[in-house]
Design an enzyme around this catalytic site. Structure first.
Site, PDB file in Angstrom:
ATOM      1  N   ASP A 128      71.457  48.580  57.817  1.00 34.38           N
ATOM      2  CA  ASP A 128      71.190  48.553  59.258  1.00 34.38           C
ATOM      3  C   ASP A 128      70.483  47.249  59.606  1.00 34.38           C
ATOM      4  O   ASP A 128      69.469  46.906  58.993  1.00 34.38           O
ATOM      5  CB  ASP A 128      70.303  49.753  59.637  1.00 34.38           C
ATOM      6  CG  ASP A 128      70.235  49.962  61.138  1.00 34.38           C
ATOM      7  OD1 ASP A 128      71.134  49.484  61.863  1.00 34.38           O
ATOM      8  OD2 ASP A 128      69.281  50.616  61.594  1.00 34.38           O
ATOM      9  N   TYR A 154      69.025  44.474  62.785  1.00 35.25           N
ATOM     10  CA  TYR A 154      68.033  44.534  63.873  1.00 35.25           C
ATOM     11  C   TYR A 154      68.328  43.320  64.739  1.00 35.25           C
ATOM     12  O   TYR A 154      67.499  42.451  64.902  1.00 35.25           O
ATOM     13  CB  TYR A 154      66.650  44.452  63.207  1.00 35.25           C
ATOM     14  CG  TYR A 154      65.432  44.691  64.060  1.00 35.25           C
ATOM     15  CD1 TYR A 154      65.278  45.857  64.805  1.00 35.25           C
ATOM     16  CD2 TYR A 154      64.396  43.754  64.095  1.00 35.25           C
ATOM     17  CE1 TYR A 154      64.134  46.081  65.544  1.00 35.25           C
ATOM     18  CE2 TYR A 154      63.252  43.975  64.840  1.00 35.25           C
ATOM     19  CZ  TYR A 154      63.131  45.142  65.556  1.00 35.25           C
ATOM     20  OH  TYR A 154      61.982  45.362  66.292  1.00 35.25           O
ATOM     21  N   HIS A 164      66.228  44.183  72.143  1.00 34.78           N
ATOM     22  CA  HIS A 164      65.600  45.318  71.473  1.00 34.78           C
ATOM     23  C   HIS A 164      64.383  44.872  70.661  1.00 34.78           C
ATOM     24  O   HIS A 164      63.305  45.466  70.770  1.00 34.78           O
ATOM     25  CB  HIS A 164      66.615  46.018  70.560  1.00 34.78           C
ATOM     26  CG  HIS A 164      66.027  47.093  69.697  1.00 34.78           C
ATOM     27  ND1 HIS A 164      65.503  48.263  70.225  1.00 34.78           N
ATOM     28  CD2 HIS A 164      65.848  47.170  68.355  1.00 34.78           C
ATOM     29  CE1 HIS A 164      65.044  49.016  69.225  1.00 34.78           C
ATOM     30  NE2 HIS A 164      65.230  48.371  68.093  1.00 34.78           N
ATOM     31  N   GLU A 201      69.537  55.671  68.535  1.00 38.95           N
ATOM     32  CA  GLU A 201      69.673  54.225  68.625  1.00 38.95           C
ATOM     33  C   GLU A 201      71.147  53.926  68.840  1.00 38.95           C
ATOM     34  O   GLU A 201      71.997  54.292  68.025  1.00 38.95           O
ATOM     35  CB  GLU A 201      69.142  53.528  67.363  1.00 38.95           C
ATOM     36  CG  GLU A 201      67.626  53.624  67.272  1.00 38.95           C
ATOM     37  CD  GLU A 201      66.998  52.744  66.182  1.00 38.95           C
ATOM     38  OE1 GLU A 201      67.698  52.461  65.183  1.00 38.95           O
ATOM     39  OE2 GLU A 201      65.831  52.366  66.338  1.00 38.95           O
ATOM     40  N   GLU A 225      74.178  51.927  68.568  1.00 37.19           N
ATOM     41  CA  GLU A 225      74.591  50.824  67.699  1.00 37.19           C
ATOM     42  C   GLU A 225      76.108  50.858  67.517  1.00 37.19           C
ATOM     43  O   GLU A 225      76.770  51.828  67.844  1.00 37.19           O
ATOM     44  CB  GLU A 225      73.922  50.952  66.306  1.00 37.19           C
ATOM     45  CG  GLU A 225      72.409  51.072  66.387  1.00 37.19           C
ATOM     46  CD  GLU A 225      71.697  50.850  65.053  1.00 37.19           C
ATOM     47  OE1 GLU A 225      72.307  50.293  64.124  1.00 37.19           O
ATOM     48  OE2 GLU A 225      70.516  51.235  64.962  1.00 37.19           O
ATOM     49  N   ASP A 239      72.065  55.774  65.247  1.00 33.54           N
ATOM     50  CA  ASP A 239      71.110  55.745  64.141  1.00 33.54           C
ATOM     51  C   ASP A 239      69.866  56.545  64.530  1.00 33.54           C
ATOM     52  O   ASP A 239      68.897  56.008  65.054  1.00 33.54           O
ATOM     53  CB  ASP A 239      70.758  54.283  63.842  1.00 33.54           C
ATOM     54  CG  ASP A 239      69.818  54.153  62.663  1.00 33.54           C
ATOM     55  OD1 ASP A 239      69.850  55.031  61.791  1.00 33.54           O
ATOM     56  OD2 ASP A 239      69.051  53.171  62.620  1.00 33.54           O
ATOM     57  N   SER A 265      72.684  59.817  60.556  1.00 35.40           N
ATOM     58  CA  SER A 265      73.261  58.834  61.463  1.00 35.40           C
ATOM     59  C   SER A 265      74.639  59.360  61.809  1.00 35.40           C
ATOM     60  O   SER A 265      75.337  59.881  60.938  1.00 35.40           O
ATOM     61  CB  SER A 265      73.395  57.459  60.804  1.00 35.40           C
ATOM     62  OG  SER A 265      72.133  56.981  60.400  1.00 35.40           O
TER      63      SER A 265
END
Ligand code: CA
Length: 414
Positions: A125, A127, A132, A198, A200, A232, A256
């Site tokens: 994962d 970032y 964000h 989350e 994504e 997520d 997830s």
């Protein structure tokens, strides 16, 4: 281009898409594609000799994962997708004129259950959304210095847990764990009070590397089979207590959720857009040329138990500061090997405006701005009985390519 199958203008599964997935009907599991409101049974297409030019083994599509299909390489998978497009286009009579075959090959989506499309060996994962990362840094650290010094120099990421990746429709049980209120002396144990989604997207690896090998940003797209929507799930109160100093652990690995159809990189070709300008300039191994972001509209809705859906976020995949090519180049630059079916998630995709944030943490700003539901109730985070739905689609000049949805009901802790 038009199909002889009726496809609504707002369908995610136009003839420009032709995604791949695994479905179950009448107890039998096999690989499929999608057009309009139908699943295309690839096993039937194969058995009825429409795919003879591919010389695939008998029963090849009677599989419970797409891994072996993806393993054939883009030479085969792309050609197969092009063949399906041809078979379903108005101009071709090959399948259109064989009514008896059509009945076996096209199955109404309402009659099937979609399963996990791939076996996922590894999950990472990232970032990679600057909005964000800035929001989180502003909330928890220093508003004037929200990003850590490394953030603009490398796509920050961590190794996630692939065993708990589940397909849309799988309920998620509220996790329990250890938390500590800021003013408390000691931690306590119990169900998370800050369950969050989350928003994504994840790309799925279509070509493996061997240990010690790196993939250059020039070649990364050869290694990307396609994309799914990725929720997520996160437990914010567990996360904030446990993450020091090694990063996310039990706050992230309880589940997830992914959308069932893998939309190929090739289907997204028309929707490429420029990447945001990266300043300072990144190191040579992370430099890219050309349009490497994708204009994909993303949406999150919450459906409280016995109520209607409230849309809480409208974001877009195009906002990503770090793109998938840079993520994969960085991931392999030290020689880390990648495997077919690996999922690499983008990190929460937040846009620049308050209604485009990709998590409840940001949308309700750490609980200070609760969000109203249609039934009058408010949400700072996600309640038991809530269903969270994420959708995504790209659209341009009458062409629409979408992902369908990833939908998950939250169950109470035991
Ligand atoms: Ca994440």
């Amino acid at each position: 281009m038009e199909s002889w199958v009726q496809v609504d203008a707002n369908s995610d599964f136009s003839i420009y898409n032709i995604p791949f997935g695994i479905f179950k009907q009448n107890g039998r599991v096999r690989a499929g594609s999608a057009i309009g409101n139908y699943v295309i049974d690839l096993d039937q297409l194969h058995k009825r000799n429409y795919l003879d030019s591919f010389e695939l083994p008998e029963g090849f599509f009677e599989s419970d994962t797409l891994n072996e299909f993806i393993n054939q390489g883009k030479e085969v998978t792309n050609a197969l997708r092009v063949k399906i497009i041809e078979l379903f286009s108005k101009e071709s009579g090959e399948l259109q004129d064989n009514k008896s075959d059509i009945e076996s090959i096209l199955i109404p989506m309402s009659e099937v259950e979609m399963l996990m499309p791939v076996d996922v060996p590894n999950y990472t994962d990232f970032y990679s959304s600057i909005e964000h990362a800035t929001n989180v840094g502003t909330m928890f650290r220093d508003p004037d210095n929200a990003l850590f010094p490394n953030w603009k120099h490398l796509p920050v990421g961590y190794h996630g847990r692939s065993s708990s990746i589940v397909v849309s429709g799988t309920p998620i049980k509220r996790p329990k764990g250890q938390t500590k209120a800021p003013d408390a002396d000691n931690p306590t144990f119990g169900p998370t009070q800050r369950l969050d989604f989350e928003l994504e997207m994840a790309f799925i690896v279509g070509k493996e590397t061997i240990l010690g090998e790196s993939v250059s940003t020039k070649d990364t797209e050869d290694y990307i089979f396609g994309f799914v929507l990725f929720n997520d799930w996160s437990a914010r109160d567990i996360q904030v207590w446990e993450y020091v100093p090694l990063g996310p652990f039990l706050a992230k690995n309880f589940g997830s959720s992914v959308s069932p159809w893998i939309v190929t990189l090739e289907a997204l070709e028309q929707f490429r857009v420029e990447t945001p300008k990266q300043d300072p300039q990144v190191l040579p191994y992370l430099q890219i040329e050309g349009k490497k972001n994708f204009d994909i509209n993303l949406q999150v809705g919450i459906i409280p138990e016995n109520s209607e859906e409230q849309i809480v976020s409208n974001s877009n995949f195009k906002y990503m500061y770090w793109n998938v090519n840079q993520q994969l180049a960085h991931h392999t630059v030290n020689g880390c090997n990648i495997e077919i079916g690996d999922m690499y998630a983008s990190g929460t995709i937040s846009g620049p405006t308050e209604d485009s944030y990709g998590s409840m943490l940001e949308l309700a700003w750490k609980g200070t701005k609760p969000i109203k539901m249609k039934d009058g109730s408010e949400r700072k985070f996600i309640n038991d009985g809530d269903t969270v739905v994420m959708r995504g689609y790209a659209e341009k000049e009458g062409m629409r390519v979408g992902f369908g949805e990833v939908r998950s009901l939250i169950l109470p802790s035991d």
